[in-house]
Scaffold this motif. Structure first.
Motif: not given
Length: 473
Positions: A253-254, A442-453, A455-467
């Motif tokens: 949240t920083e 899963k390897g092809n799975g996705i995570i949706i967290v809060g719009e202002n959270e 987790i990029d670099g914490l074991g996950f990579k980010k994809s841009e978009g409205n969601v």
């Protein structure tokens, strides 16, 4: 024929007449509280004696053939029509992992009708004994040796009429804080705030004195002081958010916190940025929450989520929705997933630690407005005229009382939908939950967290978009 008063007299002096206790006698016992220090209704679970405050008991009943509720918690036997009021029925034996004796389907269970806040519950026990009057001063503090249940659910232990009773705290069992606990929490928060104010004020005074002594006209040091003050303000706001709202300021949240502080400084003005109470904290956090949190989704947001979901040809789509609350997200997700993957079998695991919310989630109805929106293809109308979700949607969701910080026995996950949950966990718990996400996804799975959270670099990579979506690194 003996009067009710005569029966009560016999009941108070004869331990083997517990089965004669009637609802009318219970009402008479309550009226006598003006001259009795403390009264409790006693009962047995797995052969052990327990009791609860008589003022929590609305009535005593025998009932059976409860209406089953799909996907309810294991200790929820169903619902029951109590003179027109539909109430949940909780089996206290299953809640405490006690043995439940086998019986015929038409067996009538012994049931205490209790009130917790504004909610009414039916609580099933083995045997209801009697009403026992005691001196409240004779109640001893709880001890783990006096029961096979978590000590936090025990109000105390008392010996009466040659029996040792474990006095249960019914409010704690159903997650309700007492007024004393609310006051204690407020007093603790106030004391912590005062201590932090003193620490921050001392730090500011020391820094200001040092800078003034070295060079009052040194603009560089003045700028440094300004930055230090802003850092102190931000740190103090973070501490206040942790106290009032359990909000954690860290890498998740920083970035949002820094941007929000700049906005807050403009709104409140220099020297008026600190959070004095829970209302201030809620106002500071108001822009943080994701869209459609705690309510039915708009068609616009539902379309954005559906378009963001990736292609997936699997026959079974498994979704984990920790922090499901009252069920708005879980039901909305189930409808979107049914539309996005029409040929797949959908399974949504909705987890939450709010017992009342997760118990009532399977019974949720839609508002008239929501029932005529994009939800309409997935709803049906009951005989009473209320709108609820179709059997297919309800059967696809499994609501469970569970803390996501603990071990989760879930199958491999295609989608984790966890908006605004991480930010309200301590950092150590955040790391535990993120590891669970990484392990279960899963390897092809996705995570949706809060719009202002983030987790990029914490074991996950980010994809841009409205969601904003995340996948494994």
């Amino acid at each position: 024929m003996a009067t009710i008063q005569e029966k009560l007299s016999v009941l108070a002096n004869t331990m083997d007449r517990a089965e004669d206790l009637t609802n009318e006698q219970l009402a008479q016992e309550k009226k006598k509280l003006s001259v009795v220090d403390y009264k409790m209704v006693t009962f047995t679970l797995a052969g052990k004696d327990y009791a609860i405050d008589i003022m929590k008991v609305k009535e005593i009943a025998k009932a059976g053939c409860f209406t089953y509720v799909p996907n309810a918690l294991p200790f929820v036997l169903g619902v029951y029509n109590l003179r027109g009021d539909i109430i949940p029925i909780i089996d206290l034996r299953l809640f405490f992992n006690s043995t439940v004796p086998e019986h015929e389907d038409n067996f009538l269970e012994n049931m205490l009708i209790v009130t917790v806040g504004e909610q009414t519950f039916g609580v099933v026990v083995d045997e209801i004994d009697k009403v026992v009057g005691i001196q409240k001063s004779s109640i001893q503090p709880p001890h783990p040796l006096f029961g096979d249940i978590n000590i936090k659910y025990i109000y105390g232990v008392v010996e009466a009429e040659n029996s040792l009773y474990v006095l249960l705290d019914i409010d704690k069992i159903f997650g309700v804080r007492t007024p004393e606990e609310e006051r204690e929490l407020a007093e603790t928060a106030k004391a912590q705030m005062k201590m932090r104010e003193e620490v921050v004020e001392n730090e500011r005074a020391a820094a200001a004195a040092a800078l003034e002594a070295s060079a009052k006209e040194d603009s560089a040091k003045a700028e440094e002081l300004k930055k230090q003050k802003a850092a102190d303000d931000l740190r103090f706001i973070g501490n206040s958010l942790a106290t009032f709202k359990k909000f954690s300021v860290n890498s998740v949240t920083e970035e949002w916190m820094k941007n929000r502080y700049e906005e807050w400084l403009k709104e409140r003005g220099e020297g008026n940025t600190q959070l004095q109470n829970e209302m201030d904290a809620e106002k500071f956090l108001s822009p943080f929450y994701s869209r459609c949190t705690g309510t039915w989704w708009t068609e616009e947001y539902a379309d954005e989520v559906m378009k963001a979901l990736p292609e997936n040809s699997a026959k079974n789509i498994v979704v984990w929705n920790p922090g499901c609350g009252k069920g708005y997200e879980s039901y909305s997700l189930a409808c979107i997933l049914k539309k996005r993957y029409p040929g797949a079998k959908i399974r949504v695991y909705g987890h939450d630690t709010d017992l009342l919310s997760v118990s009532n989630a399977p019974l949720m109805n839609l508002t008239d407005e929501a029932s005529t929106s994009w939800y309409q293809p997935y709803t049906t109308r009951t005989a009473s005229g209320d709108y609820t979700f179709s059997k297919e949607i309800k059967d696809s969701i499994m609501f469970e009382y569970h803390d996501c910080v603990n071990t989760n026995n879930l199958p491999p996950i295609d989608i984790v939908f966890s908006r605004d949950l991480l930010s309200f966990l301590p950092e150590s718990s955040q790391n535990t939950v993120l590891n669970e996400f990484n392990e279960k996804l899963k390897g092809n799975g996705i995570i949706i967290v809060g719009e202002n959270e983030n987790i990029d670099g914490l074991g996950f990579k980010k994809s841009e978009g409205n969601v904003t979506l995340y996948s494994k690194e």
